[in-house]
Design a protein around this motif. Structure first.
Motif, PDB file in Angstrom:
ATOM      1  N   ILE A   7      -1.384  30.944  -9.448  1.00 48.10           N
ATOM      2  CA  ILE A   7      -0.811  32.173 -10.009  1.00 48.10           C
ATOM      3  C   ILE A   7      -0.076  32.944  -8.923  1.00 48.10           C
ATOM      4  N   ALA A   8      -0.703  33.061  -7.736  1.00 43.94           N
ATOM      5  CA  ALA A   8      -0.095  33.814  -6.637  1.00 43.94           C
ATOM      6  C   ALA A   8       1.226  33.198  -6.204  1.00 43.94           C
ATOM      7  N   VAL A   9       1.262  31.874  -6.083  1.00 41.88           N
ATOM      8  CA  VAL A   9       2.498  31.191  -5.680  1.00 41.88           C
ATOM      9  C   VAL A   9       3.586  31.423  -6.715  1.00 41.88           C
ATOM     10  N   PHE A  10       3.227  31.298  -7.997  1.00 42.75           N
ATOM     11  CA  PHE A  10       4.209  31.483  -9.058  1.00 42.75           C
ATOM     12  C   PHE A  10       4.730  32.923  -9.063  1.00 42.75           C
ATOM     13  N   VAL A  11       3.833  33.891  -8.902  1.00 44.81           N
ATOM     14  CA  VAL A  11       4.237  35.305  -8.929  1.00 44.81           C
ATOM     15  C   VAL A  11       5.162  35.627  -7.754  1.00 44.81           C
ATOM     16  N   VAL A  12       4.819  35.133  -6.558  1.00 42.88           N
ATOM     17  CA  VAL A  12       5.655  35.386  -5.391  1.00 42.88           C
ATOM     18  C   VAL A  12       7.033  34.745  -5.566  1.00 42.88           C
ATOM     19  N   ALA A  13       7.049  33.475  -6.008  1.00 42.51           N
ATOM     20  CA  ALA A  13       8.321  32.791  -6.223  1.00 42.51           C
ATOM     21  C   ALA A  13       9.147  33.499  -7.292  1.00 42.51           C
ATOM     22  N   TYR A  14       8.480  33.917  -8.354  1.00 36.95           N
ATOM     23  CA  TYR A  14       9.170  34.620  -9.442  1.00 36.95           C
ATOM     24  C   TYR A  14       9.763  35.931  -8.937  1.00 36.95           C
ATOM     25  N   ALA A  15       8.993  36.637  -8.080  1.00 38.14           N
ATOM     26  CA  ALA A  15       9.489  37.900  -7.527  1.00 38.14           C
ATOM     27  C   ALA A  15      10.713  37.659  -6.650  1.00 38.14           C
ATOM     28  N   LEU A  16      10.689  36.592  -5.865  1.00 37.07           N
ATOM     29  CA  LEU A  16      11.834  36.267  -5.012  1.00 37.07           C
ATOM     30  C   LEU A  16      13.057  35.901  -5.855  1.00 37.07           C
ATOM     31  N   ILE A  17      12.819  35.182  -6.952  1.00 40.06           N
ATOM     32  CA  ILE A  17      13.920  34.824  -7.854  1.00 40.06           C
ATOM     33  C   ILE A  17      14.488  36.076  -8.514  1.00 40.06           C
ATOM     34  N   ALA A  18      13.578  36.958  -8.961  1.00 33.78           N
ATOM     35  CA  ALA A  18      14.009  38.157  -9.677  1.00 33.78           C
ATOM     36  C   ALA A  18      14.752  39.129  -8.765  1.00 33.78           C
ATOM     37  N   THR A  19      14.277  39.273  -7.518  1.00 35.82           N
ATOM     38  CA  THR A  19      14.914  40.216  -6.593  1.00 35.82           C
ATOM     39  C   THR A  19      16.113  39.610  -5.879  1.00 35.82           C
ATOM     40  N   GLU A  20      16.249  38.279  -5.987  1.00 25.83           N
ATOM     41  CA  GLU A  20      17.373  37.555  -5.390  1.00 25.83           C
ATOM     42  C   GLU A  20      17.468  37.773  -3.878  1.00 25.83           C
ATOM     43  N   LYS A  21      16.286  37.894  -3.245  1.00 23.77           N
ATOM     44  CA  LYS A  21      16.248  38.016  -1.787  1.00 23.77           C
ATOM     45  C   LYS A  21      16.705  36.720  -1.126  1.00 23.77           C
ATOM     46  N   ILE A  22      16.370  35.606  -1.767  1.00 27.87           N
ATOM     47  CA  ILE A  22      16.810  34.302  -1.296  1.00 27.87           C
ATOM     48  C   ILE A  22      17.326  33.530  -2.505  1.00 27.87           C
ATOM     49  N   PRO A  23      18.129  32.484  -2.324  1.00 29.96           N
ATOM     50  CA  PRO A  23      18.613  31.705  -3.473  1.00 29.96           C
ATOM     51  C   PRO A  23      17.455  31.193  -4.325  1.00 29.96           C
ATOM     52  N   LYS A  24      17.623  31.220  -5.646  1.00 31.84           N
ATOM     53  CA  LYS A  24      16.527  30.828  -6.534  1.00 31.84           C
ATOM     54  C   LYS A  24      16.094  29.391  -6.318  1.00 31.84           C
ATOM     55  N   MET A  25      17.002  28.507  -5.921  1.00 32.39           N
ATOM     56  CA  MET A  25      16.628  27.131  -5.635  1.00 32.39           C
ATOM     57  C   MET A  25      15.651  27.072  -4.468  1.00 32.39           C
ATOM     58  N   VAL A  26      15.908  27.855  -3.425  1.00 26.35           N
ATOM     59  CA  VAL A  26      15.037  27.887  -2.255  1.00 26.35           C
ATOM     60  C   VAL A  26      13.658  28.422  -2.635  1.00 26.35           C
ATOM     61  N   ALA A  27      13.624  29.486  -3.440  1.00 29.58           N
ATOM     62  CA  ALA A  27      12.348  30.065  -3.865  1.00 29.58           C
ATOM     63  C   ALA A  27      11.531  29.059  -4.669  1.00 29.58           C
ATOM     64  N   ALA A  28      12.190  28.353  -5.595  1.00 25.77           N
ATOM     65  CA  ALA A  28      11.477  27.387  -6.437  1.00 25.77           C
ATOM     66  C   ALA A  28      10.972  26.204  -5.620  1.00 25.77           C
ATOM     67  N   LEU A  29      11.808  25.680  -4.726  1.00 25.56           N
ATOM     68  CA  LEU A  29      11.392  24.535  -3.917  1.00 25.56           C
ATOM     69  C   LEU A  29      10.305  24.930  -2.916  1.00 25.56           C
ATOM     70  N   ALA A  30      10.389  26.136  -2.371  1.00 23.88           N
ATOM     71  CA  ALA A  30       9.345  26.595  -1.450  1.00 23.88           C
ATOM     72  C   ALA A  30       8.010  26.725  -2.182  1.00 23.88           C
ATOM     73  N   GLY A  31       8.051  27.313  -3.371  1.00 17.10           N
ATOM     74  CA  GLY A  31       6.823  27.429  -4.166  1.00 17.10           C
ATOM     75  C   GLY A  31       6.232  26.074  -4.498  1.00 17.10           C
ATOM     76  N   ALA A  32       7.101  25.133  -4.882  1.00 18.66           N
ATOM     77  CA  ALA A  32       6.635  23.778  -5.182  1.00 18.66           C
ATOM     78  C   ALA A  32       6.047  23.124  -3.936  1.00 18.66           C
ATOM     79  N   GLY A  33       6.672  23.371  -2.788  1.00 13.44           N
ATOM     80  CA  GLY A  33       6.169  22.802  -1.540  1.00 13.44           C
ATOM     81  C   GLY A  33       4.778  23.302  -1.216  1.00 13.44           C
ATOM     82  N   VAL A  34       4.533  24.591  -1.401  1.00  6.87           N
ATOM     83  CA  VAL A  34       3.199  25.156  -1.152  1.00  6.87           C
ATOM     84  C   VAL A  34       2.169  24.510  -2.086  1.00  6.87           C
ATOM     85  N   ILE A  35       2.525  24.373  -3.341  1.00 12.28           N
ATOM     86  CA  ILE A  35       1.622  23.758  -4.326  1.00 12.28           C
ATOM     87  C   ILE A  35       1.249  22.338  -3.897  1.00 12.28           C
ATOM     88  N   LEU A  36       2.234  21.572  -3.443  1.00 14.71           N
ATOM     89  CA  LEU A  36       1.996  20.182  -3.056  1.00 14.71           C
ATOM     90  C   LEU A  36       1.214  20.088  -1.752  1.00 14.71           C
TER      91      LEU A  36
END
Length: 430
Positions: A7-36
């Motif tokens: 949940i924490a990883v998803f929320v952080v990634a979602y926040a980064l996507i929503a605020t557009e602090k970094i490209p959404k692709m980077v946020a999604a791949l980083a979140g997936a990387g943490v999960i793996l």
């Protein structure tokens, strides 16, 4: 513990996507990387599981259609369609928008909505360039129309296919039960758009006059390639519509169509791969892994059970609750895994109801909520992500919040219209 981390990883990634602090692709791949790396979802589950892994059907459907559209673009047919639409609308941006919205809604009922926006978006960019107006309002409106229009049929939106399989519903069942409300919703969207995008429909009268003087037939650059592309597209569309007869997944149909068109067109790899939205595909891959972690740890299943238990056995309460929860959930997570998780619970609720008309209302509320909820946020549906990627590459970026501000209003209106429809049709007039 694993659920909390997921949940924490998803929320952080979602926040980064929503605020557009970094490209959404980077946020999604980083979140997936943490999960793996943590091991919440292993490589086998992330890459090969149908329940918790990357949905390769979606990825390859997108890839195949992007290649086809890339080759089709070389024929000049998009320029032809853009000029034709602008001339029929007498050069009025608002009338062009309404025409493209109607085309998108109808096409999305018989194709998947991602394929539809891949075909319509290039036309939109060209017609807006001709009219010298921003395409942002046009592209967002077409996404709304696509998600609403795809609700009308069994094949229009992937969640509908899942519901049909679980509930034993036919193409005609969807058409007769959902098409009426979809027509009403599209009419409401058409009335809403001038207010929702007020100030977005100005153009230079001289540019409009220039368009009226154009001959759209002169836009076709390669008639032979157009004929080849048209034949392949017709075959692909036939495969989409008849996938249950041919027993071929839409992704397979799209890939075979792309390969065939590459073969007969003689297009070089640098040409047909140039149209592939690689960032969009990678974003989806990362998002699927993060959602898979929520499924793997039981988070989505727990939420679905809470929604089911809150109904108290009342069919009307269950119908309305499923509608609202599905709309909200589908705006945050992909509606495909949500519907896949929720459908067994709905099946259980339906089995306990003595009146099967009321039982059908539960299925339709699940479909309407999941499909309409896709308009809630910029990542609520696959079509949203695809169009935002196209807009970014075209130099007209659409922010997460720009889309979501408009989408939340459209979702609210469509759900508010769907609720009395379900009540009247299945509880009052049944």
């Amino acid at each position: 513990m694993s659920a909390a981390i997921a949940i924490a990883v998803f929320v952080v990634a979602y926040a980064l996507i929503a605020t557009e602090k970094i490209p959404k692709m980077v946020a999604a791949l980083a979140g997936a990387g943490v999960i793996l790396v943590i091991g919440i979802v292993g490589p086998d589950e992330a890459f090969y599981s149908r329940d918790t892994g990357i949905d390769w059907d979606v990825i390859f459907l997108l890839l195949g259609m992007m290649i086809i559209v890339g080759i089709l673009r070389r024929t000049g047919v998009f320029e032809y369609t853009a000029i034709w639409a602008a001339k029929r609308a007498k050069g009025s941006p608002l009338r062009v928008l309404l025409l493209l919205v109607l085309i998108t809604a109808v096409a999305s009922a018989f194709l998947d909505n991602v394929t539809t926006v891949l075909l319509v978006a290039p036309v939109t960019l060209l017609v807006c360039d001709r009219l010298d107006t921003s395409p942002v309002a046009f592209l967002i409106a077409e996404v709304f129309a696509s998600n609403i229009g795809g609700t009308a049929t069994l094949i229009g939106d992937p969640p509908n296919i899942i519901i049909a399989s679980r509930a034993g519903l036919s193409f005609d069942d969807f058409l007769t039960n959902l098409a009426p409300i979809v027509v009403l919703e599209i009419a409401a969207l058409a009335l809403l758009l001038p207010w929702l995008f007020r100030g977005s429909f100005t153009t230079d009268p001289a540019r409009a006059a220039e368009i009226m003087a154009l001959n759209e037939r002169e836009a076709i650059r390669d008639r032979t390639l157009l004929l080849k592309s048209g034949a392949v597209l017709a075959a692909v569309f036939t495969g989409f519509v008849g996938h249950s007869v041919f027993h071929l997944e839409p992704s397979v149909v799209a890939l075979v169509g792309a390969g065939l068109l590459v073969l007969i067109s003689g297009t070089r790899p640098s040409e047909y791969l140039a149209g592939v939205e690689w960032e969009t595909l990678l974003f989806f891959a990362g998002l699927f892994v993060m959602i898979g972690a929520l499924i793997r740890t039981g988070v989505i299943d727990h939420l679905a059970h809470l929604a089911a238990d809150a109904t108290g056995g009342n069919a009307l309460v269950a119908t309305m609750l499923i509608l609202v929860v599905s709309a909200l959930a589908s705006g945050v997570i992909d509606n495909i895994p949500y519907v896949a998780t929720m459908s067994p619970l709905v099946a259980g609720l339906v089995a306990d109801l003595p009146d099967q008309t009321h039982g059908q209302a539960l299925w339709w509320s699940l479909g309407l909520g999941a499909d309409f909820g896709g308009n809630l946020t910029a990542i609520g549906a696959s079509a949203n992500v695809v169009v935002l990627g196209i807009a970014l590459r075209a130099g007209h970026p659409i922010s997460f919040w720009e889309f979501t501000r408009k989408g939340s209003i459209v979702t609210l209106v469509t759900v508010l219209l769907a609720a009395p429809y379900l009540w009247l049709r299945y509880f009052v007039l049944a």
